[in-house]
Motif scaffolding. Structure first.
Motif, PDB file in Angstrom:
ATOM      1  N   ALA A 206      33.756  31.950  37.155  1.00 42.46           N
ATOM      2  CA  ALA A 206      34.659  31.296  38.110  1.00 42.46           C
ATOM      3  C   ALA A 206      35.941  30.840  37.423  1.00 42.46           C
ATOM      4  CB  ALA A 206      33.952  30.107  38.768  1.00 42.46           C
ATOM      5  N   ARG A 207      35.825  30.298  36.205  1.00 40.54           N
ATOM      6  CA  ARG A 207      37.020  29.862  35.464  1.00 40.54           C
ATOM      7  C   ARG A 207      37.859  31.056  35.022  1.00 40.54           C
ATOM      8  NH1 ARG A 207      33.495  25.548  33.678  1.00 40.54           N
ATOM      9  NH2 ARG A 207      32.579  26.908  32.085  1.00 40.54           N
ATOM     10  N   ALA A 208      37.194  32.091  34.533  1.00 37.63           N
ATOM     11  CA  ALA A 208      37.927  33.271  34.045  1.00 37.63           C
ATOM     12  C   ALA A 208      38.620  34.010  35.183  1.00 37.63           C
ATOM     13  CB  ALA A 208      36.965  34.207  33.314  1.00 37.63           C
ATOM     14  N   ALA A 209      38.016  34.005  36.369  1.00 38.94           N
ATOM     15  CA  ALA A 209      38.591  34.731  37.512  1.00 38.94           C
ATOM     16  C   ALA A 209      39.893  34.097  37.990  1.00 38.94           C
ATOM     17  CB  ALA A 209      37.585  34.772  38.651  1.00 38.94           C
ATOM     18  N   ARG A 210      40.063  32.775  37.737  1.00 38.29           N
ATOM     19  CA  ARG A 210      41.292  32.097  38.189  1.00 38.29           C
ATOM     20  C   ARG A 210      42.481  32.397  37.292  1.00 38.29           C
ATOM     21  NH1 ARG A 210      37.654  27.762  39.562  1.00 38.29           N
ATOM     22  NH2 ARG A 210      37.959  26.795  37.514  1.00 38.29           N
ATOM     23  N   ALA A 211      42.216  32.774  36.064  1.00 42.37           N
ATOM     24  CA  ALA A 211      43.291  33.024  35.104  1.00 42.37           C
ATOM     25  C   ALA A 211      43.746  34.483  35.167  1.00 42.37           C
ATOM     26  CB  ALA A 211      42.818  32.686  33.695  1.00 42.37           C
ATOM     27  N   LYS A 212      44.993  34.720  34.759  1.00 42.81           N
ATOM     28  CA  LYS A 212      45.566  36.065  34.759  1.00 42.81           C
ATOM     29  C   LYS A 212      45.740  36.566  33.324  1.00 42.81           C
ATOM     30  CE  LYS A 212      46.100  35.890  39.258  1.00 42.81           C
ATOM     31  NZ  LYS A 212      45.259  36.701  40.145  1.00 42.81           N
ATOM     32  N   GLY A 213      45.979  37.856  33.197  1.00 43.42           N
ATOM     33  CA  GLY A 213      46.244  38.426  31.886  1.00 43.42           C
ATOM     34  C   GLY A 213      45.078  39.220  31.350  1.00 43.42           C
ATOM     35  N   LYS A 214      45.392  40.121  30.394  1.00 44.13           N
ATOM     36  CA  LYS A 214      44.374  41.020  29.843  1.00 44.13           C
ATOM     37  C   LYS A 214      43.279  40.293  29.065  1.00 44.13           C
ATOM     38  CE  LYS A 214      43.939  45.440  27.493  1.00 44.13           C
ATOM     39  NZ  LYS A 214      44.648  46.523  26.788  1.00 44.13           N
ATOM     40  N   PRO A 215      43.630  39.272  28.248  1.00 42.79           N
ATOM     41  CA  PRO A 215      42.549  38.563  27.526  1.00 42.79           C
ATOM     42  C   PRO A 215      41.531  37.926  28.473  1.00 42.79           C
ATOM     43  CG  PRO A 215      44.688  38.009  26.587  1.00 42.79           C
ATOM     44  CD  PRO A 215      44.956  38.780  27.837  1.00 42.79           C
ATOM     45  N   GLN A 216      42.011  37.402  29.588  1.00 42.47           N
ATOM     46  CA  GLN A 216      41.100  36.779  30.552  1.00 42.47           C
ATOM     47  C   GLN A 216      40.212  37.814  31.235  1.00 42.47           C
ATOM     48  OE1 GLN A 216      40.687  33.615  30.720  1.00 42.47           O
ATOM     49  NE2 GLN A 216      42.364  33.174  29.302  1.00 42.47           N
ATOM     50  N   GLN A 217      40.773  39.006  31.450  1.00 43.42           N
ATOM     51  CA  GLN A 217      39.967  40.073  32.052  1.00 43.42           C
ATOM     52  C   GLN A 217      38.844  40.500  31.108  1.00 43.42           C
ATOM     53  OE1 GLN A 217      40.196  41.213  35.235  1.00 43.42           O
ATOM     54  NE2 GLN A 217      41.650  39.498  35.410  1.00 43.42           N
ATOM     55  N   GLU A 218      39.158  40.528  29.798  1.00 45.23           N
ATOM     56  CA  GLU A 218      38.123  40.849  28.815  1.00 45.23           C
ATOM     57  C   GLU A 218      37.055  39.756  28.784  1.00 45.23           C
ATOM     58  OE1 GLU A 218      37.682  43.619  27.108  1.00 45.23           O
ATOM     59  OE2 GLU A 218      39.413  44.437  28.196  1.00 45.23           O
ATOM     60  N   ARG A 219      37.517  38.512  28.900  1.00 46.81           N
ATOM     61  CA  ARG A 219      36.577  37.384  28.937  1.00 46.81           C
ATOM     62  C   ARG A 219      35.684  37.474  30.175  1.00 46.81           C
ATOM     63  NH1 ARG A 219      38.450  31.251  30.244  1.00 46.81           N
ATOM     64  NH2 ARG A 219      36.354  30.340  30.409  1.00 46.81           N
ATOM     65  N   LEU A 220      36.285  37.890  31.303  1.00 51.12           N
ATOM     66  CA  LEU A 220      35.535  38.023  32.555  1.00 51.12           C
ATOM     67  C   LEU A 220      34.452  39.089  32.426  1.00 51.12           C
ATOM     68  CD1 LEU A 220      35.509  37.019  35.554  1.00 51.12           C
ATOM     69  CD2 LEU A 220      36.935  39.001  36.094  1.00 51.12           C
ATOM     70  N   LYS A 221      34.822  40.237  31.828  1.00 49.99           N
ATOM     71  CA  LYS A 221      33.841  41.311  31.655  1.00 49.99           C
ATOM     72  C   LYS A 221      32.698  40.873  30.734  1.00 49.99           C
ATOM     73  CE  LYS A 221      36.680  45.413  32.474  1.00 49.99           C
ATOM     74  NZ  LYS A 221      37.186  46.675  31.893  1.00 49.99           N
ATOM     75  N   ARG A 222      33.069  40.122  29.675  1.00 51.91           N
ATOM     76  CA  ARG A 222      32.044  39.652  28.738  1.00 51.91           C
ATOM     77  C   ARG A 222      31.070  38.685  29.426  1.00 51.91           C
ATOM     78  NH1 ARG A 222      35.375  38.683  25.172  1.00 51.91           N
ATOM     79  NH2 ARG A 222      35.678  36.446  25.429  1.00 51.91           N
ATOM     80  N   ALA A 223      31.625  37.786  30.256  1.00 51.54           N
ATOM     81  CA  ALA A 223      30.782  36.823  30.980  1.00 51.54           C
ATOM     82  C   ALA A 223      29.878  37.536  31.983  1.00 51.54           C
ATOM     83  CB  ALA A 223      31.656  35.793  31.693  1.00 51.54           C
ATOM     84  N   TYR A 224      30.422  38.559  32.648  1.00 55.05           N
ATOM     85  CA  TYR A 224      29.606  39.333  33.594  1.00 55.05           C
ATOM     86  C   TYR A 224      28.494  40.088  32.860  1.00 55.05           C
ATOM     87  CZ  TYR A 224      31.501  38.868  38.315  1.00 55.05           C
ATOM     88  OH  TYR A 224      31.817  38.405  39.552  1.00 55.05           O
ATOM     89  N   GLY A 225      28.813  40.599  31.670  1.00 59.91           N
ATOM     90  CA  GLY A 225      27.782  41.287  30.893  1.00 59.91           C
ATOM     91  C   GLY A 225      26.627  40.362  30.538  1.00 59.91           C
ATOM     92  N   GLN A 226      26.969  39.130  30.135  1.00 62.76           N
ATOM     93  CA  GLN A 226      25.935  38.143  29.807  1.00 62.76           C
ATOM     94  C   GLN A 226      25.111  37.769  31.040  1.00 62.76           C
ATOM     95  OE1 GLN A 226      28.399  35.077  28.159  1.00 62.76           O
ATOM     96  NE2 GLN A 226      28.353  35.922  26.078  1.00 62.76           N
TER      97      GLN A 226
END
Length: 471
Positions: A206-226
């Motif tokens: 939820a926190r990562a989805a609110r932020a923009k930019g490529k690093p946040q998208q990588e963080r989002l994918k990592r969180a979804y993987g977990q």
């Protein structure tokens, strides 16, 4: 044991009736006469008699079918919950008189909820059709005009995201496995509670989805993987629990508890299948960029919910079921339908005319609908069936002759009358709760829509009859 009507009134009933005689709303007097109709009360009686094999003739005396019918309709006339219906029925003498509860004890909310389930969608449809015929017999609707429109009734779900759906699935699976462990003790596989870690992953997403930019998208994918990894482990554990119950490793000595255990196993199996489907669609969207997925789920608790776009600026996407409302004169809804899968509006028009003919015994002189129902084939078919004037606009036409036809006075008057459909939809949503269905499942959706339409028809029939009887 069930009876049709109360066999004998008490002294208190007479006092209540006298006191509230001048306090009833105008529509109530005529609605009261409609609800006395024998076929309507009989339909409810037969539905209640089927709850148990000997309900009609054995057991203690239950509430009469007439009381059950009136309580259910009052609930939807006012758009109350069962708890509010119980409270208002206990406190208000007018409602006691209208529902025929009288001086007796008001039924509790749980009991009335069971009655609502017993009176299924087929019975409700039967009651609605009988009410339409009563309106026709009283010359409230003749069937000379017909208008039709569709809307969406939303299911009672939260806004769907992949992470929240996975969180819901894990929560239900772990809760079910905890209940199984309470019944069988430590036999077989032990439960590993991953609910806290899953909850933290959902918050990270939820926190990562609110932020923009490529690093946040990588963080989002990592969180979804977990999150997917934790969910997969919970699903695997649920499968082991199910297999051990089937093999007799996890079992109870109590026969009743063993039956409950089998029920929990079925619940586990059903939820596992749904969670696996959500995992597939999550992987497809997050890691492969596929936003369209066959059999996409938007709720684990209402899996038949559809994603519907009707082009509304305020609410572009709705989650629920498509519903058709079809009217004749005096705002009487002569037919409603809840569709299992969303159809095209244009595919509904000819069937709607046939329903009009079947219900009212005549072809409408005027047929009005919005542009979504238009096709040259539909217009020609309606005229072949005997409709004299078809007021359905073709927005994309370039024909000068067609444009002149749509500017004629009768066509514009037909479209003005058609806008009443928008008003009817607004009223049933705002006054009778058809904006969101509070009952569960497909049958619950059909009961909710049917009772809402019946409540609206009853008000309109009562008011029209009151106006008709005025000097």
């Amino acid at each position: 044991m069930i009876e049709m009507r109360r066999a004998q009134l008490s002294f208190g009933d007479g006092l209540i009736s006298e006191e509230v005689d001048d306090l009833r709303e105008a529509w109530m007097k005529h609605a009261d006469e409609v609800l006395k109709d024998e076929p309507i009360v009989t339909a409810v009686y037969e539905a209640l008699a089927k709850r148990h094999p000997m309900s009609a003739s054995r057991g203690r005396l239950g509430r009469p079918a007439e009381v059950v019918l009136r309580l259910l309709i009052l609930k939807h006339v006012r758009n109350w919950s069962y708890a509010v219906l119980e409270r208002e029925g206990r406190a208000n003498l007018v409602y006691r008189d209208f529902t025929r509860v009288g001086a007796a004890k008001m039924p509790d909310a749980k009991t009335m909820g069971r009655w609502g389930v017993a009176v299924g969608p087929e019975v409700i449809k039967q009651i609605h059709q009988r009410m339409v015929r009563i309106a026709q017999e009283n010359r409230l609707t003749e069937g000379r005009r017909m208008r039709v429109d569709t809307t969406v009734v939303e299911t009672n779900i939260h806004y769907p995201t992949d992470s929240s759906l996975l969180g819901d699935g894990v929560r239900v699976l772990i809760r079910t496995m905890k209940n199984i462990t309470k019944m069988v003790g430590e036999a077989g596989a032990r439960l590993c509670d991953r609910s806290r870690s899953v909850k933290l992953r959902v918050l990270d997403i939820a926190r990562a989805a609110r932020a923009k930019g490529k690093p946040q998208q990588e963080r989002l994918k990592r969180a979804y993987g977990q999150l997917l990894n934790s969910t997969s482990r919970v699903v695997g554990q649920a499968k082991r629990f199910s297999k051990e119950i089937a093999a007799g490793v996890k079992r109870s000595r109590n026969v009743v508890q063993q039956l409950a255990l089998e029920g929990l196993r079925e619940k586990l199996d059903g939820m596992v299948a749904l969670v696996r489907q959500v995992m597939k669609q999550t992987r497809a969207r997050i890691f492969r960029g596929e936003t369209r997925f066959e059999g996409k789920l938007v709720s684990l608790f209402e899996p038949s919910t559809e994603v519907i776009r009707k082009g509304k600026a305020g609410k572009p996407t709705e989650f629920g079921k498509m519903v058709k409302l079809q009217e004749a004169e005096n705002q009487i809804v002569i037919d409603y339908e809840v569709y299992d899968q969303r159809p095209s509006d244009a595919d509904l028009l000819i069937a709607a005319v046939e329903t009009h003919q079947a219900m009212l015994g005549r072809t409408p002189h005027l047929l009005a609908a919005d542009a979504a129902f238009y096709s040259a084939k539909n217009e020609a078919a309606a005229k072949t069936m005997g409709v004299k004037r078809v007021s359905i606009p073709n927005r994309s036409t370039k024909s000068a002759e067609r444009k002149r036809e749509q500017k004629k006075r009768w066509f514009r008057d037909g479209q003005k009358w058609r806008t009443g459909c928008e008003g009817r939809i607004s009223v049933v949503k705002r006054r009778h709760g058809l904006n969101r269905c509070r009952y569960k499942g497909d049958a619950g959706m059909k009961r909710w829509v049917g009772l809402g339409v019946i409540a609206d028809n009853l008000l309109n029939i009562g008011r029209a009859m009151d106006k008709q009887s005025a000097p």
